[in-house]
Design an enzyme around this catalytic site. Structure first.
Site, PDB file in Angstrom:
ATOM      1  N   HIS A   1       9.213  -1.899  68.855  1.00 35.13           N
ATOM      2  CA  HIS A   1       9.359  -1.198  67.690  1.00 35.13           C
ATOM      3  C   HIS A   1      10.104   0.034  68.314  1.00 35.13           C
ATOM      4  O   HIS A   1      10.444   0.944  67.192  1.00 35.13           O
ATOM      5  CB  HIS A   1       8.070  -0.604  66.796  1.00 35.13           C
ATOM      6  CG  HIS A   1       7.686  -1.904  66.404  1.00 35.13           C
ATOM      7  ND1 HIS A   1       6.221  -2.327  66.715  1.00 35.13           N
ATOM      8  CD2 HIS A   1       7.976  -2.936  65.658  1.00 35.13           C
ATOM      9  CE1 HIS A   1       5.941  -3.813  65.808  1.00 35.13           C
ATOM     10  NE2 HIS A   1       7.113  -3.776  64.987  1.00 35.13           N
TER      11      HIS A   1
ATOM     12  N   ASP B   1       3.100  -7.217  58.525  1.00 31.76           N
ATOM     13  CA  ASP B   1       4.163  -8.701  58.657  1.00 31.76           C
ATOM     14  C   ASP B   1       3.405  -9.560  57.736  1.00 31.76           C
ATOM     15  O   ASP B   1       4.178 -10.389  57.202  1.00 31.76           O
ATOM     16  CB  ASP B   1       4.421  -8.801  60.001  1.00 31.76           C
ATOM     17  CG  ASP B   1       5.731  -8.092  60.664  1.00 31.76           C
ATOM     18  OD1 ASP B   1       6.695  -7.805  59.783  1.00 31.76           O
ATOM     19  OD2 ASP B   1       5.330  -7.371  61.660  1.00 31.76           O
TER      20      ASP B   1
ATOM     21  N   GLU C   1       0.875 -12.591  63.111  1.00 30.41           N
ATOM     22  CA  GLU C   1       1.378 -11.599  62.112  1.00 30.41           C
ATOM     23  C   GLU C   1       2.249 -12.252  61.102  1.00 30.41           C
ATOM     24  O   GLU C   1       2.740 -11.624  60.290  1.00 30.41           O
ATOM     25  CB  GLU C   1       2.001 -10.340  62.790  1.00 30.41           C
ATOM     26  CG  GLU C   1       2.979 -10.821  63.710  1.00 30.41           C
ATOM     27  CD  GLU C   1       3.384  -9.464  64.492  1.00 30.41           C
ATOM     28  OE1 GLU C   1       3.306  -8.498  64.148  1.00 30.41           O
ATOM     29  OE2 GLU C   1       3.945  -9.696  65.440  1.00 30.41           O
TER      30      GLU C   1
END
Length: 251
Positions: free
Chosen positions: A26, A158, A132
């Site tokens: 990320h 997610d 996720e």
């Protein structure tokens, strides 16, 4: 830690944290930057784990070579995905990691025989996976059977997206799925990872069996700054002070 800063790794260590998750999924953290962050972690005695961008054996190997002590892989959706992670991280006979013993992680192959390096890496390198997406929870029982996976983290945001509830990780269906997954992870003997934004949620994590706890550096700093500014406003009310504007000070 999703920011590419060796100095902030040092701050985390000086504050007393035991480990740091370097988030290369990320944040803008490439392998070269990760190496510098790992050097800071080694110097200051904090354990570096990296979340790689994707479940790719070449990418995983590149991050392993700079000396991280754990690999965290996002979006593991099946038993095959989990087995692929183990194969990439572990040397034979547990896996099929390439012979990269000339890298920094192995002290450039100068201090120990390769056999000892392989055994040490297989024994000491942690593997964390993220489940996720809805299909990961459908396959969770099989995923948890994979030898070599040490810890499992759940990605609520997610999961909510994949279940048709964007922005609603608190949706009852999402919450039920997460709670059942936590129970399965603990029963399996894998370590349940617990994520928190603040200390107030720690008791609930411990109660459900989470034992590897992480928090967000950005949230810690953000809330600390907000708290400081709130107190500043409280204590400074009624005082005469210069007003600051962009580039200048006015009376």
């Amino acid at each position: 830690m999703a920011w590419p800063s060796p100095q902030l790794i040092e701050f985390c260590a000086l504050a007393g944290f035991e480990w740091v998750l370097i988030d290369a999924e990320h944040g803008p953290i490439d392998v070269r930057t990760c190496e510098e962050m790992v050097r800071s972690a080694e110097t200051y005695g904090i354990v570096p784990v990296v979340r790689v961008p994707t479940n790719d054996r070449t990418i995983i190997m590149q991050y392993l070579q700079v000396g991280v002590m754990g690999i965290a892989v996002p979006h593991v959706n099946s038993r095959q995905d989990a087995e692929q992670v183990v194969q990439a991280v572990k040397y034979y006979p547990q896996g099929s990691r390439y012979a990269d013993t000339g890298a920094k992680a192995a002290d450039y192959g100068l201090l120990k025989p390769n056999t000892e390096l392989y055994e040490e890496a297989n024994r000491e390198t942690m593997i964390v996976i993220w489940v996720e997406e809805a299909r990961a929870f459908d396959n969770l029982d099989e995923i948890l059977k994979v030898e070599g996976i040490d810890a499992v983290n759940i990605g609520p945001s997610d999961l909510a997206l994949s279940m048709g509830h964007p922005g609603r990780p608190d949706h009852p269906d999402v919450r039920r799925t997460i709670e059942e997954a936590k129970r399965k992870i603990v029963v399996s003997g894998k370590v349940l990872v617990g994520e928190t934004r603040d200390a107030a949620s720690l008791p609930a994590l411990f109660e459900v069996g989470a034992r590897l706890i992480s928090t967000s550096a950005k949230h810690l700093w953000y809330f600390a700054m907000k708290d400081y500014l709130a107190k500043f406003q409280e204590y400074s009310q009624g005082l005469d002070a210069p007003k600051l504007t962009a580039g200048r000070t006015v009376a």
